[in-house]
Scaffold this active site. Structure first.
Site, PDB file in Angstrom:
ATOM      1  N   HIS A  34       0.868  -1.188   0.000  1.00  0.00           N
ATOM      2  CA  HIS A  34       0.000   0.000   0.000  1.00  0.00           C
ATOM      3  C   HIS A  34       0.899   1.231   0.000  1.00  0.00           C
ATOM      4  O   HIS A  34       0.797   2.106   0.845  1.00  0.00           O
ATOM      5  CB  HIS A  34      -0.943   0.002   1.205  1.00  0.00           C
ATOM      6  CG  HIS A  34      -2.148  -0.866   1.004  1.00  0.00           C
ATOM      7  ND1 HIS A  34      -3.238  -0.466   0.285  1.00  0.00           N
ATOM      8  CD2 HIS A  34      -2.409  -2.127   1.414  1.00  0.00           C
ATOM      9  CE1 HIS A  34      -4.143  -1.444   0.268  1.00  0.00           C
ATOM     10  NE2 HIS A  34      -3.665  -2.466   0.938  1.00  0.00           N
ATOM     11  N   ALA A  68      -2.106  -1.829  -5.207  1.00  0.00           N
ATOM     12  CA  ALA A  68      -1.873  -0.748  -4.243  1.00  0.00           C
ATOM     13  C   ALA A  68      -0.385  -0.411  -4.117  1.00  0.00           C
ATOM     14  O   ALA A  68       0.140  -0.145  -3.041  1.00  0.00           O
ATOM     15  CB  ALA A  68      -2.473  -1.072  -2.872  1.00  0.00           C
ATOM     16  N   ARG A  83      12.286   2.914 -16.284  1.00  0.00           N
ATOM     17  CA  ARG A  83      13.374   3.837 -15.940  1.00  0.00           C
ATOM     18  C   ARG A  83      13.307   4.295 -14.493  1.00  0.00           C
ATOM     19  O   ARG A  83      14.283   4.739 -13.913  1.00  0.00           O
ATOM     20  CB  ARG A  83      13.349   5.050 -16.867  1.00  0.00           C
ATOM     21  CG  ARG A  83      14.120   4.794 -18.143  1.00  0.00           C
ATOM     22  CD  ARG A  83      14.339   6.092 -18.892  1.00  0.00           C
ATOM     23  NE  ARG A  83      13.309   6.305 -19.895  1.00  0.00           N
ATOM     24  CZ  ARG A  83      13.318   5.754 -21.099  1.00  0.00           C
ATOM     25  NH1 ARG A  83      14.283   4.950 -21.445  1.00  0.00           N
ATOM     26  NH2 ARG A  83      12.360   6.005 -21.956  1.00  0.00           N
ATOM     27  N   HIS A  95      -7.023  -9.530  -9.961  1.00  0.00           N
ATOM     28  CA  HIS A  95      -6.125  -8.536  -9.368  1.00  0.00           C
ATOM     29  C   HIS A  95      -4.862  -8.306 -10.189  1.00  0.00           C
ATOM     30  O   HIS A  95      -4.326  -7.203 -10.214  1.00  0.00           O
ATOM     31  CB  HIS A  95      -5.741  -8.948  -7.941  1.00  0.00           C
ATOM     32  CG  HIS A  95      -6.792  -8.637  -6.930  1.00  0.00           C
ATOM     33  ND1 HIS A  95      -7.959  -9.352  -6.824  1.00  0.00           N
ATOM     34  CD2 HIS A  95      -6.868  -7.666  -5.988  1.00  0.00           C
ATOM     35  CE1 HIS A  95      -8.700  -8.837  -5.858  1.00  0.00           C
ATOM     36  NE2 HIS A  95      -8.064  -7.812  -5.331  1.00  0.00           N
ATOM     37  N   ASP A 151      -6.300 -12.686   0.196  1.00  0.00           N
ATOM     38  CA  ASP A 151      -6.896 -11.381   0.517  1.00  0.00           C
ATOM     39  C   ASP A 151      -8.422 -11.513   0.523  1.00  0.00           C
ATOM     40  O   ASP A 151      -9.144 -10.550   0.223  1.00  0.00           O
ATOM     41  CB  ASP A 151      -6.433 -10.302  -0.483  1.00  0.00           C
ATOM     42  CG  ASP A 151      -6.621  -8.884   0.036  1.00  0.00           C
ATOM     43  OD1 ASP A 151      -7.033  -8.710   1.198  1.00  0.00           O
ATOM     44  OD2 ASP A 151      -6.384  -7.939  -0.741  1.00  0.00           O
TER      45      ASP A 151
END
Ligand code: ZN
Length: 387
Positions: free
Chosen positions: A203, A228, A235, A259, A282
């Protein structure tokens, strides 16, 4: 009572044993051998799973709920229902995972979860996955990469707040997701690492050097890689560049095909390899339930056709671990044994519990699963029960 379990093969999971004999006495594994190496004595009853595969029970280190129950809201007396549901999908142990919520509500949930973790397993229950620890997903997350965690519940990390959560959980915080770039994070990472918490970066909108500093400070894992997180740029690789390239850390991923695109799952598996790739679900309360509205901690979530969303953002998943394992074998050239390893030994290692969980070995508790050739769970045995 002595029982010997046999099947076509057994994954320890680092090795494969053909025609195994798995001896179990009083809920513990006493010996493993192949049928050609051991003789069966008349005081041993034999359970033959035929053409199937025996593997360690899955360990899910990131799960918010299932079967209609949310781990932050459920009463302790309700958690066995979640445990039974998870066991039917091959999970024998899990980390109850929080979402960002008001601190007093989080502390109340942590106290309840600590009670559930400390409660001894009852001898005559159906086999159930047990809560082994707590994963704090929040409140120390980036506003920019918060996903559905409520912005008003995110806080800047301090050792004082971390200690308050630690105390409420009576030391059962086994894992913590934290964004390393927010002020105060490095100190909390170091403190949590000293307490043997598996610190996981996620996150997060971190640039690569900050993510690397977090590893120096004690982080050793990454949470739902790609989701998240500041996106990878060739780069300016950012946190994902660190997660994929640093062999000092393991990382987890949600392999539900929603996901993360299957091709990117393949890239992830090749980067983290057989030892450091970890599968998580999850999963939230709607897992195993019909379409409708469900809770993820304080967040209301719409669930439709395998997708859990809040205001258009993905809000957890309705993935089960057995499906994640099967998806890995479909999205990549990994074998069923490789995929099983990413759901058993690898998570156990990531969180420092590989001396007790994630492997089938003599002396361990007799917790294992039986999979058919398609990778579907035929049976789950926890502490010798469920045979
Ligand atoms: Zn989560």
């Amino acid at each position: 009572m002595k029982t010997a379990f046999t099947a076509a093969r057994l994954f320890t999971p680092t090795e494969e044993i053909s025609h195994p004999l798995l001896f179990v006495e009083d809920g513990r594994i006493t010996r493993i051998s192949s049928r050609s190496e051991s003789e069966l004595t008349s005081d041993t009853s034999v359970v033959d799973f035929g053409d199937a595969t025996v593997a360690p029970g899955f360990l899910d280190i990131h799960i918010h709920g299932g079967a209609g129950l949310d781990v932050m809201r459920a009463e302790i007396s309700e958690l066995p229902r979640l445990g039974t549901f998870l066991a039917s999908h091959g999970v024998t142990g899990y980390f109850a995972t929080t979402v960002a919520a008001p601190l007093d509500k989080t502390c109340a949930a942590l106290e309840r979860l600590a009670d559930a973790i400390e409660k001894p397993a009852s001898g005559d229950d159906a086999p159930q996955a047990r809560p082994l620890g707590i994963h704090l997903e929040g409140p120390f997350l980036s506003h920019k990469r918060r996903g559905v965690h409520p912005p008003e519940c995110l806080v800047e990390p301090t050792v004082t707040i971390f200690d308050r959560l630690w105390q409420a959980a009576r030391g059962h915080v086994t894992m913590m997701t934290i964004a390393p770039e927010i002020p105060g994070a490095m100190e909390v990472i170091a403190q949590a690492a000293r307490r043997k918490v598996c610190v996981s970066i996620g996150h997060s909108d971190a640039e690569l050097p900050i993510a690397r500093d977090a590893v120096h400070a004690g982080a050793r894992h990454a949470t739902h890689t790609f989701n998240a997180m500041r996106p990878l740029d060739h780069r300016n690789p950012g946190i994902i560049g660190e997660v994929l390239s640093d062999d000092r850390i393991s990382a987890d991923i949600i392999v539900d095909g929603i996901h993360v695109a299957p091709e990117v799952v393949k890239v992830f598996l090749e980067s983290k390899g057989y030892e450091r790739a970890v599968l998580i679900t999850d999963a939230m309360s709607a897992t195993g339930m019909p379409n409708g509205k469900y809770q993820l901690g304080p967040i209301e979530v719409d669930v439709k056709d395998g997708k859990a969303t809040h205001d258009g953002s993905l809000a957890g998943s309705v993935l089960t671990m057995d499906r994640a394992v099967r998806n890995v074998t479909q999205f990549s050239d990994w074998s069923l044994r490789d995929a099983v390893r990413a759901a058993t030994l690898n998570p156990a290692r990531a969180v420092g519990l590989s001396d007790k969980f994630g492997t089938i070995a003599a002396g361990r508790e007799a917790s294992f699963i039986v999979l058919n050739s398609r990778g579907e769970v035929m049976k789950t045995i926890v502490g010798g029960r469920g045979a």
